[in-house]
Design a protein around this motif. Sequence first.
Motif, PDB file in Angstrom:
ATOM      1  N   LEU A   1       0.675  -0.936  -0.044  1.00  0.00           N
ATOM      2  CA  LEU A   1      -0.028  -0.099  -0.123  1.00  0.00           C
ATOM      3  C   LEU A   1       0.946   0.965  -0.177  1.00  0.00           C
ATOM      4  CD1 LEU A   1      -3.228   0.298   1.794  1.00  0.00           C
ATOM      5  CD2 LEU A   1      -1.889   2.513   1.776  1.00  0.00           C
ATOM      6  N   PHE A   2       1.783   1.337   0.560  1.00  0.00           N
ATOM      7  CA  PHE A   2       2.862   2.392   0.853  1.00  0.00           C
ATOM      8  C   PHE A   2       3.795   2.479  -0.022  1.00  0.00           C
ATOM      9  CE2 PHE A   2       2.030   1.781   5.150  1.00  0.00           C
ATOM     10  CZ  PHE A   2       0.891   3.720   5.672  1.00  0.00           C
ATOM     11  N   GLU A   3       3.688   0.800  -0.333  1.00  0.00           N
ATOM     12  CA  GLU A   3       4.805   1.331  -2.405  1.00  0.00           C
ATOM     13  C   GLU A   3       3.915   2.531  -3.637  1.00  0.00           C
ATOM     14  OE1 GLU A   3       7.664   0.720  -3.528  1.00  0.00           O
ATOM     15  OE2 GLU A   3       8.475  -0.251  -1.715  1.00  0.00           O
ATOM     16  N   ALA A   4       2.559   2.223  -3.439  1.00  0.00           N
ATOM     17  CA  ALA A   4       1.753   2.352  -4.181  1.00  0.00           C
ATOM     18  C   ALA A   4       1.731   4.150  -3.654  1.00  0.00           C
ATOM     19  CB  ALA A   4       0.027   1.397  -3.809  1.00  0.00           C
ATOM     20  N   LEU A   5       1.329   3.976  -2.748  1.00  0.00           N
ATOM     21  CA  LEU A   5       1.067   5.389  -2.792  1.00  0.00           C
ATOM     22  C   LEU A   5       2.876   6.383  -2.652  1.00  0.00           C
ATOM     23  CD1 LEU A   5      -0.433   5.419   0.941  1.00  0.00           C
ATOM     24  CD2 LEU A   5      -1.123   6.324  -0.569  1.00  0.00           C
ATOM     25  N   GLY A   6       3.940   5.940  -2.291  1.00  0.00           N
ATOM     26  CA  GLY A   6       4.766   6.573  -3.032  1.00  0.00           C
ATOM     27  C   GLY A   6       4.686   6.624  -3.973  1.00  0.00           C
ATOM     28  N   ALA A   7       4.781   6.030  -4.879  1.00  0.00           N
ATOM     29  CA  ALA A   7       4.961   6.182  -6.668  1.00  0.00           C
ATOM     30  C   ALA A   7       3.549   7.038  -7.122  1.00  0.00           C
ATOM     31  CB  ALA A   7       4.461   4.484  -7.032  1.00  0.00           C
ATOM     32  N   THR A   8       2.367   6.975  -6.418  1.00  0.00           N
ATOM     33  CA  THR A   8       1.300   8.260  -7.088  1.00  0.00           C
ATOM     34  C   THR A   8       2.187   9.315  -6.069  1.00  0.00           C
ATOM     35  OG1 THR A   8      -0.072   6.714  -6.575  1.00  0.00           O
ATOM     36  CG2 THR A   8      -0.380   9.183  -6.289  1.00  0.00           C
ATOM     37  N   ASP A   9       3.171   9.647  -5.029  1.00  0.00           N
ATOM     38  CA  ASP A   9       3.317  10.870  -4.745  1.00  0.00           C
ATOM     39  C   ASP A   9       4.398  11.347  -5.899  1.00  0.00           C
ATOM     40  OD1 ASP A   9       3.854  13.047  -3.335  1.00  0.00           O
ATOM     41  OD2 ASP A   9       5.526  12.172  -2.323  1.00  0.00           O
ATOM     42  N   GLU A  10       5.632  10.275  -6.064  1.00  0.00           N
ATOM     43  CA  GLU A  10       6.381   9.859  -7.600  1.00  0.00           C
ATOM     44  C   GLU A  10       6.026  10.812  -8.572  1.00  0.00           C
ATOM     45  OE1 GLU A  10      10.452   8.188  -8.758  1.00  0.00           O
ATOM     46  OE2 GLU A  10       9.193   6.901  -8.034  1.00  0.00           O
TER      47      GLU A  10
ATOM     48  N   GLN B   1      -3.636  13.395  -5.864  1.00  0.00           N
ATOM     49  CA  GLN B   1      -4.285  13.335  -4.030  1.00  0.00           C
ATOM     50  C   GLN B   1      -5.540  12.903  -3.781  1.00  0.00           C
ATOM     51  OE1 GLN B   1      -1.100  14.529  -3.306  1.00  0.00           O
ATOM     52  NE2 GLN B   1      -2.071  15.541  -2.024  1.00  0.00           N
ATOM     53  N   ASP B   2      -6.179  12.851  -4.399  1.00  0.00           N
ATOM     54  CA  ASP B   2      -7.525  11.967  -4.771  1.00  0.00           C
ATOM     55  C   ASP B   2      -7.513  10.361  -4.947  1.00  0.00           C
ATOM     56  OD1 ASP B   2      -9.168  14.386  -4.090  1.00  0.00           O
ATOM     57  OD2 ASP B   2      -9.778  13.838  -6.240  1.00  0.00           O
ATOM     58  N   VAL B   3      -6.540  10.383  -5.581  1.00  0.00           N
ATOM     59  CA  VAL B   3      -5.710   8.533  -6.159  1.00  0.00           C
ATOM     60  C   VAL B   3      -5.270   8.200  -4.897  1.00  0.00           C
ATOM     61  CG1 VAL B   3      -4.414   7.448  -7.175  1.00  0.00           C
ATOM     62  CG2 VAL B   3      -5.839   8.938  -8.633  1.00  0.00           C
ATOM     63  N   SER B   4      -4.618   9.175  -4.308  1.00  0.00           N
ATOM     64  CA  SER B   4      -3.811   8.849  -2.886  1.00  0.00           C
ATOM     65  C   SER B   4      -4.711   8.549  -1.787  1.00  0.00           C
ATOM     66  CB  SER B   4      -2.604   9.781  -2.789  1.00  0.00           C
ATOM     67  OG  SER B   4      -1.255  10.252  -3.060  1.00  0.00           O
ATOM     68  N   SER B   5      -5.727   9.491  -1.731  1.00  0.00           N
ATOM     69  CA  SER B   5      -6.863   9.048  -0.495  1.00  0.00           C
ATOM     70  C   SER B   5      -7.127   7.852  -0.817  1.00  0.00           C
ATOM     71  CB  SER B   5      -7.368  10.128  -0.648  1.00  0.00           C
ATOM     72  OG  SER B   5      -6.634  11.742  -0.263  1.00  0.00           O
ATOM     73  N   ALA B   6      -7.946   7.663  -1.574  1.00  0.00           N
ATOM     74  CA  ALA B   6      -8.338   6.141  -1.563  1.00  0.00           C
ATOM     75  C   ALA B   6      -7.778   4.888  -2.328  1.00  0.00           C
ATOM     76  CB  ALA B   6      -8.600   5.948  -3.609  1.00  0.00           C
ATOM     77  N   ILE B   7      -5.945   5.085  -2.425  1.00  0.00           N
ATOM     78  CA  ILE B   7      -5.186   3.999  -1.590  1.00  0.00           C
ATOM     79  C   ILE B   7      -5.198   3.823   0.034  1.00  0.00           C
ATOM     80  CG2 ILE B   7      -2.858   3.203  -2.014  1.00  0.00           C
ATOM     81  CD1 ILE B   7      -2.531   4.703  -4.888  1.00  0.00           C
ATOM     82  N   ALA B   8      -4.986   5.396   0.336  1.00  0.00           N
ATOM     83  CA  ALA B   8      -4.549   5.268   1.446  1.00  0.00           C
ATOM     84  C   ALA B   8      -6.095   4.954   2.494  1.00  0.00           C
ATOM     85  CB  ALA B   8      -4.275   6.342   2.024  1.00  0.00           C
ATOM     86  N   THR B   9      -6.747   3.802   2.134  1.00  0.00           N
ATOM     87  CA  THR B   9      -8.526   3.970   2.993  1.00  0.00           C
ATOM     88  C   THR B   9      -8.153   2.476   2.268  1.00  0.00           C
ATOM     89  OG1 THR B   9      -8.954   6.161   2.142  1.00  0.00           O
ATOM     90  CG2 THR B   9     -10.646   4.162   3.218  1.00  0.00           C
ATOM     91  N   PRO B  10      -8.076   1.446   3.158  1.00  0.00           N
ATOM     92  CA  PRO B  10      -8.378   0.114   2.539  1.00  0.00           C
ATOM     93  C   PRO B  10      -9.659  -0.836   3.007  1.00  0.00           C
ATOM     94  CG  PRO B  10      -6.588   0.216   4.336  1.00  0.00           C
ATOM     95  CD  PRO B  10      -6.587   1.871   4.229  1.00  0.00           C
ATOM     96  N   ARG B  11      -9.960  -0.795   1.829  1.00  0.00           N
ATOM     97  CA  ARG B  11     -11.274  -1.529   2.944  1.00  0.00           C
ATOM     98  C   ARG B  11     -11.401  -2.410   3.555  1.00  0.00           C
ATOM     99  NH1 ARG B  11     -13.768  -3.408  -3.487  1.00  0.00           N
ATOM    100  NH2 ARG B  11     -14.044  -1.707  -4.239  1.00  0.00           N
ATOM    101  N   LEU B  12     -10.513  -3.640   4.268  1.00  0.00           N
ATOM    102  CA  LEU B  12     -10.216  -4.076   5.146  1.00  0.00           C
ATOM    103  C   LEU B  12     -10.354  -3.583   6.110  1.00  0.00           C
ATOM    104  CD1 LEU B  12      -8.096  -7.075   4.256  1.00  0.00           C
ATOM    105  CD2 LEU B  12     -10.076  -7.027   3.899  1.00  0.00           C
TER     106      LEU B  12
END
Length: 231
Positions: A54-63, A94-105
Amino acid sequence: MNCAKFLELRLRLLSRMVYFGYCTSHVPPIYTRTGDKGTSMTFTGERRPKDDVLFEALGATDELSSCIGVAREFCVDAEHSIVERLEKIQCVLQDVSSAIATPRLSARNSHLKKTAFNKAMVTELEHWIDEYQSQLPPLKKFIIPSGGKSSTHLHVARAVCRRAERRIVPLVRNSQIDIEPARYLNRLSDFLFVAARYATANQGNEERIYHRVDNVNDSVSVENPPYTDKS
């Protein structure tokens, strides 16, 4: 500040803003010390290792947003008309990152409602792609990143976008996040490719064509393979 710590701080700020609807005059410190043991927190309050997918995805989106920011500055210098659209894309990321940072589980319905990604953003990208594509010559051969500083940096952003998409795919596959952010990144890489070509044409520059090199001592071959879209 490393990327994971920056993302954690950003998520903390986002949490306060979306729950209370305003920003207070108090500015939290840049450092939090909460990630010193190698974990970070999602928007839902769940703590995970910083090397979690999840944080790999956030980091790549930030990059990706940072790369687009660099490309945007070159486009400003060249007075390209795509500048405002690039800035809007950074906001959508930024909205993509917010969605990533909200895991459904670990998310409640209130979390999911606040970070739901607007699928209309995908349609908007498609309209932009069609608009620029209609102004460009048909692509019959492979091109290599070239055509000026604006174009080349847009190609860099495109490559990073593909990586960000690959980082999100496992989250979608495991039903941790919705598919819409992944669809947006898939379409965004197409947009960045077309935008790079548009920037080249707008500046009157030349697209460099791929040529097969058969031997180490040979110059490029005259024959080129036909272009096929791999998207």
